[in-house]
Design a protein around this motif. Structure first.
Motif, mmCIF file in Angstrom:
data_model
loop_
_atom_site.group_PDB
_atom_site.id
_atom_site.type_symbol
_atom_site.label_atom_id
_atom_site.label_comp_id
_atom_site.label_asym_id
_atom_site.label_seq_id
_atom_site.Cartn_x
_atom_site.Cartn_y
_atom_site.Cartn_z
ATOM 1 N N ARG A 48 53.626 -5.141 61.988
ATOM 2 C CA ARG A 48 53.532 -3.878 61.261
ATOM 3 C C ARG A 48 52.409 -3.022 61.833
ATOM 4 N NH1 ARG A 48 50.527 -2.506 56.847
ATOM 5 N NH2 ARG A 48 51.273 -0.698 55.704
ATOM 6 N N TYR A 49 52.717 -1.753 62.019
ATOM 7 C CA TYR A 49 51.752 -0.790 62.555
ATOM 8 C C TYR A 49 51.503 0.292 61.511
ATOM 9 C CZ TYR A 49 52.704 -2.880 67.122
ATOM 10 O OH TYR A 49 52.842 -3.753 68.162
ATOM 11 N N THR A 50 50.260 0.723 61.405
ATOM 12 C CA THR A 50 49.932 1.774 60.447
ATOM 13 C C THR A 50 49.515 3.040 61.195
ATOM 14 O OG1 THR A 50 47.717 0.864 60.300
ATOM 15 C CG2 THR A 50 49.260 0.221 58.588
ATOM 16 N N PRO A 51 49.700 4.200 60.608
ATOM 17 C CA PRO A 51 49.428 5.459 61.313
ATOM 18 C C PRO A 51 47.958 5.598 61.689
ATOM 19 C CG PRO A 51 50.663 5.844 59.299
ATOM 20 C CD PRO A 51 50.236 4.429 59.258
ATOM 21 N N PHE A 52 47.721 6.183 62.845
ATOM 22 C CA PHE A 52 46.345 6.401 63.289
ATOM 23 C C PHE A 52 46.132 7.842 63.751
ATOM 24 C CE2 PHE A 52 42.455 5.957 65.705
ATOM 25 C CZ PHE A 52 41.744 5.033 64.970
ATOM 26 N N PHE A 53 46.965 8.309 64.694
ATOM 27 C CA PHE A 53 46.917 9.709 65.135
ATOM 28 C C PHE A 53 48.245 10.361 64.776
ATOM 29 C CE2 PHE A 53 43.992 8.054 68.626
ATOM 30 C CZ PHE A 53 42.842 8.559 68.035
ATOM 31 N N ALA A 54 48.183 11.651 64.486
ATOM 32 C CA ALA A 54 49.412 12.372 64.160
ATOM 33 C C ALA A 54 49.378 13.768 64.768
ATOM 34 C CB ALA A 54 49.580 12.475 62.642
ATOM 35 N N ASP A 55 50.560 14.209 65.182
ATOM 36 C CA ASP A 55 50.737 15.591 65.661
ATOM 37 C C ASP A 55 49.789 15.940 66.794
ATOM 38 O OD1 ASP A 55 52.712 15.917 63.771
ATOM 39 O OD2 ASP A 55 51.274 16.562 62.246
ATOM 40 N N GLY A 56 49.606 15.040 67.743
ATOM 41 C CA GLY A 56 48.772 15.336 68.897
ATOM 42 C C GLY A 56 49.591 15.958 70.012
ATOM 43 N N THR A 57 48.889 16.502 70.980
ATOM 44 C CA THR A 57 49.548 17.053 72.176
ATOM 45 C C THR A 57 48.826 16.489 73.397
ATOM 46 O OG1 THR A 57 50.113 19.082 71.014
ATOM 47 C CG2 THR A 57 50.176 19.141 73.423
ATOM 48 N N ALA A 58 49.504 15.607 74.108
ATOM 49 C CA ALA A 58 48.912 14.995 75.296
ATOM 50 C C ALA A 58 49.310 15.812 76.517
ATOM 51 C CB ALA A 58 49.380 13.548 75.434
ATOM 52 N N ARG A 59 48.316 16.176 77.292
ATOM 53 C CA ARG A 59 48.559 17.042 78.451
ATOM 54 C C ARG A 59 48.112 16.308 79.715
ATOM 55 N NH1 ARG A 59 45.519 21.004 80.894
ATOM 56 N NH2 ARG A 59 43.794 20.494 79.517
ATOM 57 N N VAL A 60 48.919 16.419 80.762
ATOM 58 C CA VAL A 60 48.552 15.809 82.044
ATOM 59 C C VAL A 60 47.551 16.739 82.725
ATOM 60 C CG1 VAL A 60 49.386 15.065 84.291
ATOM 61 C CG2 VAL A 60 50.807 14.704 82.267
ATOM 62 N N THR A 61 46.335 16.187 82.993
ATOM 63 C CA THR A 61 45.308 17.018 83.626
ATOM 64 C C THR A 61 45.159 16.718 85.113
ATOM 65 O OG1 THR A 61 43.618 15.400 83.020
ATOM 66 C CG2 THR A 61 43.998 17.216 81.481
#
Lengths: 447, 54
Positions: free
Chosen positions: A138-151
């Motif tokens: 079971r996994y619980t929420p940690f981050f939400a609605d992020g935007t990962a960008r390739v730099t």
């Protein structure tokens, strides 16, 4: 993703259309794009004719693990074929793409000196109570609605990737593992990364071994938790042993009980009581003195236990004291009419108890004279030694007691629990720091 | 992590052992009595009375 049946690809060299540098394709046949390690231009290698996708003239980033490095994790040899740096609003990490022709691709993810090994999931996690479930975990929420960008990006990849690419991300964690969902306008992908110890990665790929991720990674297991879990079991066993020892070796009985009279003139007095038979090889003895008539005064008590056989003596001094009065806050009392003296480590034998005692009266200096109309009336002050119909008495009780006593029991209990408490504090500090980054900090996520 | 657990186990074992030894000899650091000289000792008056109340 390529799996066990896939044939081993041959390495292939292509020429960068931008800088002319020779770029080695380590997973030729699988890779779609490759980033030139000299000028960082993105090349399309899916066709026989290499195409320039994006031109960059910046020098390629110096990597912690150079492309082409091979290392073994969990018994599988992996080769680093690609690298990219990603960022989510200042939350940065880097991902090394690993390739093994029989096991496909994995991601070696580094953040703040902590490492994880990620793999793409071919199934969608199931919903679970307040989180998600994969393979029964079971996994619980940690981050939400992020935007990962390739730099930044170097090396070859099995999909078309370039700087500036971004995806929407959500993450769930459990101790030791993170579940990530990445989505763009075209697809949704799930991946799971497992936390790796830095020495394991250092042994495989030669990265620095003594780095410590702080704050901890979202899925980093608390280093103190195994100690705390095992320590609780050990401590419970130890406490049970202490209780058992206290019960088996404890217990007691009354050895002598009687009274002595207190003189009204407050002179020094002595009484010898006994015989007191101590039958255990070693024991504690408690002498309890109770002075029911005591009021605004005290009784000095000196005890001497004398072994009749060898005249060895053990002494203790106590006082029973009791005061009362009235002040601006109202009535007050202080002290106790009883006094308890404890002897320890007394050897077996026949003893006499010598009691030296003296009754004392206390006169409140702030007390107004009893005769308000005549201050010179010289009325006697109240004296508890003379106020009753009978002379006041000290009721004495001598009790033998086994074991080390409650004080030693609690001392040992504290000593037992100190290391466990330190472990709990370290664990709480770690978990507090780990959860601080979460978008769900108030909910917690520990299993 | 196994080393700290092992050491803690040893620590607990030592504490329990100390408690057993202390219990066997009825030892207590909180006792009021002290060994005195041989022969009948006098308790003596050492207390100076009076309340501590304001």
């Amino acid at each position: 993703m390529a799996e066990a049946a896939a044939p081993q690809p041959a390495a292939k060299a292509v020429s960068c259309p931008n800088c002319g540098g020779t770029v080695t394709l380590r997973a030729a046949g699988y890779s779609v794009t490759v980033a030139c390690e000299y000028c960082a231009s993105i090349l399309d290698v899916s066709q026989p004719e290499v195409q320039l996708v994006t031109r960059y003239n910046e020098r390629a980033t110096r990597l912690a693990i150079p492309l082409g490095t091979r290392g073994t994790l969990d018994g599988t040899e992996w080769e680093v074929v690609g690298w990219m740096a990603r960022d989510d609003s200042g939350y940065a990490w880097q991902e090394f793409l690993l390739f093994n022709p029989y096991h496909g691709y994995r991601w070696l993810i580094e953040q703040r000196g902590g490492w994880s090994l990620g793999e793409q999931l071919t199934r969608t996690p199931e919903g679970a109570w307040g989180g998600l479930k994969v393979d029964g975990e079971r996994y619980t929420p940690f981050f939400a609605d992020g935007t990962a960008r390739v730099t930044d990006v170097v090396g070859e990849f099995y999909w078309r990737v370039k700087r500036g690419d971004s995806v929407r991300t959500d993450d769930w964690v459990r101790p030791g593992a993170m579940l990530s969902r990445e989505a763009d306008d075209h697809e949704v992908s799930w991946s799971r990364s497992r936390y790796l110890s830095t020495p394991a990665v250092a042994g495989a790929f030669g990265v620095p071994a003594h780095t410590k991720a702080w704050p901890p990674l979202p899925h980093q297991p608390s280093p103190a938790l195994p100690f705390v879990k095992a320590g609780i079991v050990i401590a419970l066993l130890a406490v049970a042993a202490l209780i058992l020892g206290a019960v088996v070796m404890g217990g007691g009985r009354t050895l002598w009980q009687g009274s002595v009279t207190i003189a009204s003139d407050g002179r020094d007095q002595q009484a010898i009581v006994g015989p007191i038979e101590l039958t255990r090889p070693w024991q504690r003895v408690r002498v309890v003195a109770d002075v029911p008539a005591l009021s605004n005064g005290w009784v000095d008590l000196g005890y001497t236990l004398v072994d009749r056989k060898n005249q060895a003596s053990f002494t203790a001094s106590k006082a029973a004291e009791r005061y009362s009065g009235r002040d601006s806050d109202g009535d007050w009392t202080e002290g106790d009419r009883s006094a308890t003296a404890d002897f320890a480590t007394l050897p077996a034998g026949t003893y006499d108890l010598v009691v030296d005692y003296k009754g004392n009266n206390w006169i409140d200096p702030s007390r107004p004279p009893s005769n308000f109309w005549d201050l010179n009336a010289n009325e006697p002050a109240p004296d508890w030694r003379r106020s009753g119909a009978f002379a006041p008495q000290i009721d004495l009780r001598v009790v033998s007691r086994g074991g080390a006593g409650g004080g030693v029991f609690f001392l040992m209990l504290v000593l037992l629990l100190i290391p466990l408490g330190i472990g709990l504090l370290i664990h709480a500090h770690f978990e507090s720091a780990r959860r601080a980054e979460s978008d769900f900090a108030a909910q917690g996520d520990d299993d | 992590m196994r080393t700290p657990i092992f050491l803690y186990g040893l620590w607990c074992l030592g504490i329990v052992g100390l408690f057993m030894v202390a219990s066997n000899y009825a030892w207590s650091p909180f006792a009021d009595g002290r060994a005195g000289p041989r022969g009948t000792g006098g308790g003596g008056v050492i207390f100076v009375g009076g309340p501590n109340h304001k």
